[in-house]
Design an enzyme around this catalytic site. Structure first.
Site, PDB file in Angstrom:
ATOM      1  N   ASP A 180      56.696  14.869   3.761  1.00 24.44           N
ATOM      2  CA  ASP A 180      57.354  14.841   2.070  1.00 24.44           C
ATOM      3  C   ASP A 180      58.313  14.269   2.376  1.00 24.44           C
ATOM      4  OD1 ASP A 180      55.261  16.224   1.852  1.00 24.44           O
ATOM      5  OD2 ASP A 180      56.082  18.908   1.151  1.00 24.44           O
ATOM      6  N   ASP A 228      58.393  11.441   0.021  1.00 27.05           N
ATOM      7  CA  ASP A 228      60.031  11.807  -1.554  1.00 27.05           C
ATOM      8  C   ASP A 228      61.143  10.504  -1.017  1.00 27.05           C
ATOM      9  OD1 ASP A 228      58.834  14.315  -2.727  1.00 27.05           O
ATOM     10  OD2 ASP A 228      59.469  15.349  -0.952  1.00 27.05           O
ATOM     11  N   SER A 261      53.653  16.279 -13.289  1.00 26.02           N
ATOM     12  CA  SER A 261      54.767  16.745 -12.483  1.00 26.02           C
ATOM     13  C   SER A 261      55.489  17.148 -12.427  1.00 26.02           C
ATOM     14  CB  SER A 261      54.631  15.587 -11.400  1.00 26.02           C
ATOM     15  OG  SER A 261      55.118  14.284 -11.815  1.00 26.02           O
ATOM     16  N   GLU A 318      61.927  29.827 -10.707  1.00 23.04           N
ATOM     17  CA  GLU A 318      60.288  30.570  -9.716  1.00 23.04           C
ATOM     18  C   GLU A 318      60.082  29.639  -8.326  1.00 23.04           C
ATOM     19  OE1 GLU A 318      57.015  28.788 -12.557  1.00 23.04           O
ATOM     20  OE2 GLU A 318      58.266  29.831 -14.051  1.00 23.04           O
ATOM     21  N   LYS A 331      58.559  27.126  -5.457  1.00 19.35           N
ATOM     22  CA  LYS A 331      57.328  26.290  -5.994  1.00 19.35           C
ATOM     23  C   LYS A 331      56.612  26.300  -4.571  1.00 19.35           C
ATOM     24  CE  LYS A 331      57.214  21.157  -5.871  1.00 19.35           C
ATOM     25  NZ  LYS A 331      56.529  21.178  -4.764  1.00 19.35           N
ATOM     26  N   ASP A 378      52.958  26.079  -2.844  1.00 14.80           N
ATOM     27  CA  ASP A 378      53.089  24.841  -1.990  1.00 14.80           C
ATOM     28  C   ASP A 378      51.527  24.938  -1.984  1.00 14.80           C
ATOM     29  OD1 ASP A 378      52.861  21.951  -0.665  1.00 14.80           O
ATOM     30  OD2 ASP A 378      53.521  22.986   1.402  1.00 14.80           O
ATOM     31  N   TYR A 409      51.547  30.051 -13.776  1.00 18.46           N
ATOM     32  CA  TYR A 409      53.179  30.017 -13.964  1.00 18.46           C
ATOM     33  C   TYR A 409      53.335  28.766 -14.898  1.00 18.46           C
ATOM     34  CZ  TYR A 409      51.995  25.120 -11.628  1.00 18.46           C
ATOM     35  OH  TYR A 409      52.001  23.663 -10.988  1.00 18.46           O
ATOM     36  N   LYS A 434      63.831  26.849 -14.227  1.00 19.68           N
ATOM     37  CA  LYS A 434      63.072  25.772 -15.804  1.00 19.68           C
ATOM     38  C   LYS A 434      64.138  26.165 -16.915  1.00 19.68           C
ATOM     39  CE  LYS A 434      58.120  26.150 -14.695  1.00 19.68           C
ATOM     40  NZ  LYS A 434      57.254  27.097 -14.671  1.00 19.68           N
ATOM     41  N   LYS A 437      63.848  20.922  -4.026  1.00 21.39           N
ATOM     42  CA  LYS A 437      63.506  21.015  -2.761  1.00 21.39           C
ATOM     43  C   LYS A 437      64.357  21.864  -1.554  1.00 21.39           C
ATOM     44  CE  LYS A 437      59.293  19.096  -2.270  1.00 21.39           C
ATOM     45  NZ  LYS A 437      59.327  17.593  -2.840  1.00 21.39           N
ATOM     46  N   CYS A 452      57.769  33.963  39.238  1.00 27.02           N
ATOM     47  CA  CYS A 452      57.155  33.066  38.129  1.00 27.02           C
ATOM     48  C   CYS A 452      55.997  33.641  37.734  1.00 27.02           C
ATOM     49  CB  CYS A 452      56.400  31.989  38.768  1.00 27.02           C
ATOM     50  SG  CYS A 452      55.589  31.187  38.619  1.00 27.02           S
ATOM     51  N   CYS A 461      52.833  33.163  39.179  1.00 31.31           N
ATOM     52  CA  CYS A 461      52.448  33.401  40.438  1.00 31.31           C
ATOM     53  C   CYS A 461      52.942  34.717  41.110  1.00 31.31           C
ATOM     54  CB  CYS A 461      51.715  32.442  41.158  1.00 31.31           C
ATOM     55  SG  CYS A 461      53.750  31.600  41.302  1.00 31.31           S
ATOM     56  N   CYS A 488      59.819  27.600  39.583  1.00 30.00           N
ATOM     57  CA  CYS A 488      58.717  28.672  40.637  1.00 30.00           C
ATOM     58  C   CYS A 488      58.476  27.664  42.076  1.00 30.00           C
ATOM     59  CB  CYS A 488      57.208  28.867  40.065  1.00 30.00           C
ATOM     60  SG  CYS A 488      55.996  29.154  41.791  1.00 30.00           S
ATOM     61  N   CYS A 492      50.637  27.905  43.013  1.00 26.98           N
ATOM     62  CA  CYS A 492      50.935  28.782  41.648  1.00 26.98           C
ATOM     63  C   CYS A 492      49.577  27.686  40.444  1.00 26.98           C
ATOM     64  CB  CYS A 492      52.162  28.338  41.474  1.00 26.98           C
ATOM     65  SG  CYS A 492      52.904  29.097  39.688  1.00 26.98           S
TER      66      CYS A 492
END
Length: 666
Positions: free
Chosen positions: A37, A41, A85, A110, A112, A114, A221, A286, A310, A401, A404, A419, A425
């Site tokens: 994004d 953007d 948009s 509100e 947003k 995704d 929405y 809004k 954002k 470890c 082991c 280790c 191991c």
């Protein structure tokens, strides 16, 4: 009078639009975004900046562009009201610039979500058509797919307009996304990168039965075409949506009347982002008054009365659920943060590196803390700080470890803890075996990474000793594997048998002692002569050898003192013969005695290893990098940065002819 863009500006703008179009098709049509994004953007904002300065470029530019054209595989249908948009803002200043222009400061805030935008048309309360956003004016017909989603009612309840288009977001709960990917992975199918891709790919299926098998969710929405309205605010519209049978993000909604309240809402949601069971990438601010919304209207592709605030694409806040410890192929223990899954920059992150014990202490992280996680590009996610401490217990780094049970050590001056059961191991097994059979080690042809993985997965090779009984015990089974047959197994057996007799310095190199490379292995072989003498050498004696530093001496001593390693070595020595070396002292009075020499480029008569061995026999110390302390740089053909640095420092530079003269005069 508007400015006239020059060729450079036109070219930059055209290139940006080309990229944006390609990225839009990948995102909206193919459900497979090729950039995150933040990258998208940034490109769009730059295109808009150019268009603001040169309006003539805006006619068909980023300012008029929404989504992508409808894919040919879907039927299309025009939106009765364009599906626009939302303009993005990325920081407090941009929000303030928008907010100060508003006549009414009453905001409804509100989440947003995704996901994937949809429009659902209802006539007399009955769902009749579903569309994607598409180009904003024409959408893809996904009516039958939307019918499979329980959150989208087939009939509206209560009091509703005769005609209304409900618009919202189809998304996938994070838990459902993880379950979907786990099932796909188990079947060997392709997995989705993130919930948004999963939702888009599921919603845009030609066969609705496939969509029905995916656990998709949806919110409402806003609205498109509308025959009548009896609500005055966005808040009241949410009430109507819920009364008709839709789900909304009301639970997380905020109101605000000034910048302080806006930023408080932003910070509040950022803090709880990981606890929200689906992905969000910001807030939608809004104007609450719907009459004012209608009066403010829209630009070419976005309403004036709302903006999307954002979140940063590469950072998020989530909960640290646990700290586990991974053991790498070199034995280094790395603490890993087990996180509440969160979408960061288009990827769901559930784990992040904590690097080492010192980093845990520096960050002060504890299990239960709310932590800030960063991801940039393809970099492994990492925790960058504590956002909200939970007051849990400090993390205690293991002393053995976790794989082991071998001892874990931290050498003086070293950050990493490791280790020391190098040979036994399981976590280090493939890396150690690759090193063991390499050309500079036992040089066993036919045992590459793929073959070693096949054999270790079947339990045929667990330690190096098992290599020397591999064919006698499992030869018939190996012949049944892809890529093997009678001849290849016979060749492998020949290579293994040839490796049963090995020089001491190659053996020391092959067993993978930390810090011990080819040159150090030769130093040890020449200094002690036998493997027994090397294994029993006390630390103080190792430190007296020229070329063996304190850290290296401690590593060598610890390696041979470890009981796990001793058992593995004893089993190996029962299968092979290690040839003793003549104890050699480097000349103390030759022309190259004690000289620090760096090799670079390609020699015509000698390989790099041959030249290195000759120089070491002459008493030189061959180094890997050029510094002011370097005495000579031996430069062959196509010498690069090392030669340039040597010339910059005014060091002595030899060509191959000078090297041969030195050999002749020794």
């Amino acid at each position: 009078m508007s400015k006239i863009p020059d060729l450079f500006v036109r070219g930059e703008h055209a290139e940006l639009l080309k990229k944006l179009n390609e990225w839009d098709i990948a995102y909206h049509q193919n459900d497979a975004p090729v950039v995150d994004d933040a990258t998208y953007d940034a490109a769009r904002r730059r295109a808009l900046e150019i268009e603001a300065e040169y309006p003539e470029l805006a006619a068909a530019g980023a300012s008029t562009h929404v989504g992508a054209a409808v894919a040919a595989k879907f039927k299309s249908h025009p939106h009765s009201v364009p599906m626009l948009s939302i303009s993005d803002v990325f920081d407090e200043k941009e929000v303030a610039d928008w907010f100060e222009k508003l006549a009414d400061k009453d905001l409804f805030i509100e989440l947003k979500v995704d996901g994937v935008s949809y429009s659902a048309r209802y006539e007399n309360g009955v769902f009749v058509r579903g569309l994607t956003r598409g180009s904003g004016t024409i959408g893809e017909d996904i009516t039958e797919n939307l019918r499979t989603i329980a959150d989208i009612p087939q009939k509206l309840a209560g009091d509703f307009p005769e005609v209304i288009e409900i618009r919202g977001e189809v998304y996938m709960m994070r838990a459902d996304f993880i379950a979907l990917n786990e099932a796909a992975d188990a079947r060997g199918d392709k997995v989705f990168a993130n919930p948004r891709n999963a939702a888009a790919g599921s919603l845009r299926q030609l066969n609705p039965e496939v969509t029905a098998t995916r656990r998709l969710s949806a919110f409402g929405y806003t609205y498109g075409e509308l025959s009548s309205r009896n609500w005055a605010t966005q808040s009241e519209f949410f009430d109507r949506l819920e009364s008709w049978g839709f789900k909304t993000t009301r639970r997380w909604a905020h109101t605000a009347h000034d910048m302080a309240e806006i930023q408080a809402a932003y910070n509040d949601i950022m803090m709880m982002r990981a606890d929200i069971p689906f992905d969000i990438d910001g807030l939608v601010l809004k104007v609450n008054n719907v009459d004012l919304q209608e009066r403010m209207g829209s630009r070419a592709n976005s309403p004036r009365w709302e903006v999307a605030y954002k979140f940063p694409a590469a950072r998020a806040i989530t909960t640290l659920n646990a700290i586990t410890v991974q053991v790498g192929r070199t034995g280094v223990l790395t603490p890993v943060a087990e996180l509440e899954p969160i979408n960061i920059g288009g990827v769901v992150v559930s784990r992040a590196t904590l690097h080492n014990a010192d980093e845990i202490a520096r960050l002060g992280v504890r299990v239960g803390d709310r932590v800030t996680v960063q991801r940039a590009g393809d970099v492994i996610p990492q925790i960058v700080g504590v956002a909200d401490a939970a007051g849990g217990a400090e993390f205690e780094f293991p002393t053995v470890c976790p794989v082991c049970g071998g001892a874990v050590v931290q050498e003086a001056g070293q950050v990493a803890r490791r280790c020391i059961n190098t040979l036994g191991c399981p976590a280090q097994r493939i890396g150690e075996l690759e090193h063991f059979v390499s050309r500079k080690g036992f040089d066993i042809e036919g045992l590459g990474t793929r073959q070693l993985e096949q054999f270790t997965q079947r339990g045929w090779i667990e330690t190096p000793a098992d290599i020397f009984t591999l064919v006698s015990r499992h030869g018939d089974d190996i012949k049944k594997l892809d890529g093997f047959g009678d001849k290849s197994v016979a060749n492998l057996n020949t290579s293994i048998e040839r490796a049963r007799d090995i020089e001491l310095h190659r053996f020391i190199y092959a067993i993978g002692i930390p810090e011990v490379g080819q040159a150090t292995a030769k130093i040890l072989a020449n200094a002690f002569g036998t493997l027994s003498a090397v294994r029993c050498a006390p630390v103080w004696k190792l430190k007296q050898i020229d070329g063996i530093g304190d850290v290296m001496a401690d590593e060598i001593s610890s390696f041979f003192a470890d009981t796990h390693n001793s058992d593995v070595l004893d089993a190996l020595l029962a299968q092979i013969r290690v040839r003793d070396a003549a104890v050699v002292s480097a000349p103390a009075d030759g022309p190259l005695a004690g000289k620090k020499i760096v090799l670079t480029g390609t020699l015509t008569k000698y390989t790099r290893d041959e030249a290195k061995e000759i120089l070491e026999r002459m008493g030189a110390k061959v180094q890997g990098s050029v510094s002011a302390k370097t005495d000579i740089v031996l430069a062959g053909a196509e010498a690069g940065s090392k030669l340039a640095k040597a010339q910059e420092l005014g060091l002595t530079v030899w060509d191959e002819a000078e090297f041969e003269r030195a050999i002749a005069n020794q």
